[in-house]
Scaffold this motif. Structure first.
Motif, PDB file in Angstrom:
ATOM      1  N   VAL A 128      46.368  47.836  39.766  1.00  0.00           N
ATOM      2  CA  VAL A 128      45.853  46.661  40.459  1.00  0.00           C
ATOM      3  C   VAL A 128      44.355  46.829  40.677  1.00  0.00           C
ATOM      4  N   ILE A 129      43.620  45.814  40.260  1.00  0.00           N
ATOM      5  CA  ILE A 129      42.188  45.786  40.502  1.00  0.00           C
ATOM      6  C   ILE A 129      41.984  45.285  41.925  1.00  0.00           C
ATOM      7  N   LYS A 130      41.203  46.033  42.684  1.00  0.00           N
ATOM      8  CA  LYS A 130      40.904  45.633  44.067  1.00  0.00           C
ATOM      9  C   LYS A 130      39.420  45.295  44.152  1.00  0.00           C
ATOM     10  N   VAL A 131      39.136  44.093  44.648  1.00  0.00           N
ATOM     11  CA  VAL A 131      37.755  43.666  44.836  1.00  0.00           C
ATOM     12  C   VAL A 131      37.535  43.532  46.345  1.00  0.00           C
ATOM     13  N   PHE A 132      36.678  44.395  46.860  1.00  0.00           N
ATOM     14  CA  PHE A 132      36.367  44.358  48.288  1.00  0.00           C
ATOM     15  C   PHE A 132      35.241  43.355  48.513  1.00  0.00           C
ATOM     16  N   VAL A 133      35.553  42.347  49.331  1.00  0.00           N
ATOM     17  CA  VAL A 133      34.615  41.260  49.617  1.00  0.00           C
ATOM     18  C   VAL A 133      34.495  41.063  51.126  1.00  0.00           C
ATOM     19  N   ALA A 134      33.449  40.361  51.520  1.00  0.00           N
ATOM     20  CA  ALA A 134      33.273  39.969  52.924  1.00  0.00           C
ATOM     21  C   ALA A 134      33.339  38.446  52.955  1.00  0.00           C
TER      22      ALA A 134
ATOM     23  N   GLU B 230      39.362  35.693  37.545  1.00  0.00           N
ATOM     24  CA  GLU B 230      40.306  34.572  37.478  1.00  0.00           C
ATOM     25  C   GLU B 230      40.249  33.905  36.106  1.00  0.00           C
ATOM     26  N   ALA B 231      39.048  33.654  35.587  1.00  0.00           N
ATOM     27  CA  ALA B 231      38.888  32.982  34.297  1.00  0.00           C
ATOM     28  C   ALA B 231      39.498  33.785  33.152  1.00  0.00           C
ATOM     29  N   ASN B 232      39.452  35.094  33.276  1.00  0.00           N
ATOM     30  CA  ASN B 232      39.994  35.962  32.217  1.00  0.00           C
ATOM     31  C   ASN B 232      41.418  36.431  32.509  1.00  0.00           C
ATOM     32  N   LYS B 233      42.024  35.829  33.536  1.00  0.00           N
ATOM     33  CA  LYS B 233      43.413  36.105  33.907  1.00  0.00           C
ATOM     34  C   LYS B 233      43.666  37.601  34.100  1.00  0.00           C
ATOM     35  N   ILE B 234      42.723  38.255  34.765  1.00  0.00           N
ATOM     36  CA  ILE B 234      42.867  39.663  35.107  1.00  0.00           C
ATOM     37  C   ILE B 234      43.417  39.721  36.533  1.00  0.00           C
ATOM     38  N   ASP B 235      44.580  40.366  36.676  1.00  0.00           N
ATOM     39  CA  ASP B 235      45.198  40.467  38.002  1.00  0.00           C
ATOM     40  C   ASP B 235      44.327  41.304  38.929  1.00  0.00           C
ATOM     41  N   PHE B 236      44.129  40.789  40.137  1.00  0.00           N
ATOM     42  CA  PHE B 236      43.322  41.515  41.124  1.00  0.00           C
ATOM     43  C   PHE B 236      43.730  41.093  42.519  1.00  0.00           C
ATOM     44  N   GLN B 237      43.307  41.901  43.485  1.00  0.00           N
ATOM     45  CA  GLN B 237      43.514  41.572  44.891  1.00  0.00           C
ATOM     46  C   GLN B 237      42.157  41.536  45.564  1.00  0.00           C
ATOM     47  N   GLN B 238      41.937  40.515  46.374  1.00  0.00           N
ATOM     48  CA  GLN B 238      40.721  40.483  47.201  1.00  0.00           C
ATOM     49  C   GLN B 238      41.019  41.236  48.485  1.00  0.00           C
ATOM     50  N   MET B 239      40.180  42.148  48.821  1.00  0.00           N
ATOM     51  CA  MET B 239      40.341  42.936  50.033  1.00  0.00           C
ATOM     52  C   MET B 239      39.184  42.580  50.959  1.00  0.00           C
ATOM     53  N   ASP B 240      39.475  41.852  52.022  1.00  0.00           N
ATOM     54  CA  ASP B 240      38.435  41.392  52.950  1.00  0.00           C
ATOM     55  C   ASP B 240      38.036  42.523  53.893  1.00  0.00           C
ATOM     56  N   ILE B 241      36.742  42.834  53.899  1.00  0.00           N
ATOM     57  CA  ILE B 241      36.258  43.888  54.804  1.00  0.00           C
ATOM     58  C   ILE B 241      35.721  43.295  56.114  1.00  0.00           C
ATOM     59  N   ALA B 242      35.542  41.979  56.144  1.00  0.00           N
ATOM     60  CA  ALA B 242      35.026  41.343  57.369  1.00  0.00           C
ATOM     61  C   ALA B 242      36.127  41.193  58.414  1.00  0.00           C
TER      62      ALA B 242
END
Length: 191
Positions: free
Chosen positions: A2-8, A28-40
């Motif tokens: 799982v790709i994790k993208v840490f965002v605020a 999203e455009a390349n249909k790569i599964d990921f999770q947004q991880m909110d740090i805020a």
């Protein structure tokens, strides 16, 4: 994986918001599964991200800014690394994923494999030539060794010829010996 993208999600910086949107939009455009991880809104996410970004990737103040990208626990990079990988068409390698068929990255890896195969074939051909030269060299060395053996076989004859003088020399020595005897006889007769 799982790709994790840490965002605020509630960042006040428009630059950070744009970078986060670009990463998320690309995935999203390349249909790569990921999770947004909110740090805020989640202190655990913020703490985990800060602890797992490698020291050399942290800014001078020690607090890495979002977006930060991970593949499970493996650190992939920040926005600048992501952007470079995207520009070089190596985003799947950057993310630690196998590229899907038909992508530019697959074509690159196929081309690299073909070059690698061609290099291996060249290397094998060079080794074959080298082996052939070694065989020729071995054959030459054997021939020289046999020639050397024959020369050694002739050596005792030469040694013998050094010990026994040639017939011409023997005859001269005999004549000298006879001449000396005659002189002695003549001297005796004179006395």
């Amino acid at each position: 994986m799982v790709i994790k993208v840490f965002v605020a999600t509630s960042s006040g910086s428009t630059a950070i918001k744009k970078k986060q949107q670009e990463v998320v939009g690309f995935l999203e455009a390349n249909k790569i599964d990921f999770q947004q991880m909110d740090i805020a809104g989640d202190e655990d996410n913020r703490k985990w991200m800060r602890e797992n970004v490698p020291g050399e990737k942290k800014p001078q103040n020690g607090i890495p800014l979002p977006p930060q990208i991970f593949n499970e626990e493996r650190y992939c990079g920040d926005f600048e690394s992501f952007f470079s990988a995207k520009e070089e068409n190596i985003i799947y390698s950057f993310l630690g994923l196998a590229p899907p068929p038909g992508t530019k990255e697959t074509e690159k890896s196929d081309a690299t494999e073909q070059k690698s195969d061609a290099t291996e074939e060249k290397s094998e051909a060079t080794e074959d030539k080298s082996d052939s030269k070694d065989e020729k060299s071995d054959a030459t060395n054997e021939t020289e060794a046999h020639t050397g053996d024959k020369a050694d076989e002739g050596a005792p004859e030469e040694a013998q010829s050094d010990q026994t003088p040639p017939e011409d020399q023997q005859e001269e020595e005999e004549k000298q010996g006879e001449g000396e005897e005659k002189e002695e006889v003549e001297e005796q007769e004179e006395s």
